[in-house]
Design a protein around this motif. Sequence first.
Motif, short mmCIF file in Angstrom:
data_model
loop_
_atom_site.label_atom_id
_atom_site.label_comp_id
_atom_site.label_asym_id
_atom_site.label_seq_id
_atom_site.Cartn_x
_atom_site.Cartn_y
_atom_site.Cartn_z
N ALA A 97 -3.06 -18.44 -49.99
CA ALA A 97 -2.59 -18.59 -48.61
C ALA A 97 -3.75 -18.93 -47.68
CB ALA A 97 -1.92 -17.30 -48.15
N HIS A 98 -4.92 -18.37 -47.97
CA HIS A 98 -6.12 -18.67 -47.18
C HIS A 98 -6.66 -20.07 -47.48
CE1 HIS A 98 -6.29 -14.70 -45.48
NE2 HIS A 98 -6.32 -14.13 -46.67
N GLN A 99 -6.22 -20.64 -48.60
CA GLN A 99 -6.64 -21.99 -48.97
C GLN A 99 -5.60 -23.04 -48.56
OE1 GLN A 99 -9.62 -22.61 -50.28
NE2 GLN A 99 -10.17 -20.43 -50.37
N ASN A 100 -4.65 -22.61 -47.71
CA ASN A 100 -3.59 -23.50 -47.22
C ASN A 100 -2.72 -24.08 -48.33
OD1 ASN A 100 -4.33 -23.23 -44.46
ND2 ASN A 100 -6.02 -24.67 -44.81
N LYS A 101 -2.58 -23.32 -49.41
CA LYS A 101 -1.69 -23.72 -50.49
C LYS A 101 -0.29 -23.20 -50.19
CE LYS A 101 -2.51 -25.61 -53.72
NZ LYS A 101 -2.32 -27.03 -54.13
N LYS A 102 0.72 -24.05 -50.33
CA LYS A 102 2.10 -23.68 -50.03
C LYS A 102 2.64 -22.77 -51.12
CE LYS A 102 6.19 -24.27 -47.93
NZ LYS A 102 6.48 -23.81 -46.57
N THR A 103 2.86 -21.50 -50.78
CA THR A 103 3.45 -20.54 -51.71
C THR A 103 4.75 -20.02 -51.12
OG1 THR A 103 2.20 -18.69 -50.76
CG2 THR A 103 1.21 -19.85 -52.63
N VAL A 104 5.77 -19.90 -51.94
CA VAL A 104 7.10 -19.50 -51.48
C VAL A 104 7.61 -18.33 -52.31
CG1 VAL A 104 9.49 -20.22 -51.12
CG2 VAL A 104 7.63 -21.87 -50.75
#
Length: 302
Positions: A97-104
């Motif tokens: 999330a801190h790496q701006n990766k989209k997690t859902v």
Amino acid sequence: MKKLFFLLIIPVVFGCKNEKKSNQKLNIVTTTTMITDLLTNIGGNLINVQGLMGSGVDPHLYKASEGDVTKLANADIIFYGGLHLEGKLVEVFEKMAHQNKKTVALSDALDSDTLIGSESFQGNFDPHIWFDISYWKTITSYVVKILSEAKPEYKQAFETNGKNYIEKLTTLESEINTIIEQLPKEKRILVTAHDAFNYFGKAYGFNVVGLQGISTATEAGVQDVQKLAAFIIENKVKAIFVESSVPKRTIEALKAAVNSKNHHVEIGGTLYSDALGSAGTVEGTYIGMFKYNVNTIVNALK
């Protein structure tokens, strides 16, 4: 040290430039087999889906490998169950999330007021939400929305696939209710290896009792076995069940404890709880798994 190394390599991997895929399909990474099956049904050939966990894998205890990190780094979207189902991956997802990766987290689609709580599981909610088909329908619509936002040009196709899948789930609900009606209400007592079936019990009228808690990280002790053995004898339970993703030794110990007290109980079969069956089989799909489980439970208890 391994844990520290794993967390430290994530920024390095995410710092690498991902090559653009010529077909421009969304690269999706999923955790459990149920989620992989769901994304495949909704995305069809418009997305590339890679699942981290296979058949028989326990998500509560799953540890990501370095190969998994590469898959996650190359993903456009990562779908996971949430509610601490993937206990040992929580830190990884937080890092992403801190790496701006989209997690859902699929659990975000649901009203938390309807979820089953558990004081024994660190005050968290029960994460086995896929065992209520009405929840799975809501989650289907949620996934359609996420995919459509990521690829607006495929929105109509995602919506059509989602609608068709929800219709299949509605048919599934009707079929399993018909099967369950064959079982008298007083016989609807489901004893399993761990508390994976609480949502199933709530939705379909079963008293569910697990030897272990909601997470398989919690070991069952001798006292737990004896207590449940007494419950089985008192309620004249005919069969108990092992799970494909949980070692069967605890249920075998429970059976031995019951039989030692002159009450006969059988192992009624193996249920799919935290993972689907093998890929390419009927039980390797969510719908096939659900039908198999219900038939196994009803046939053993009636």
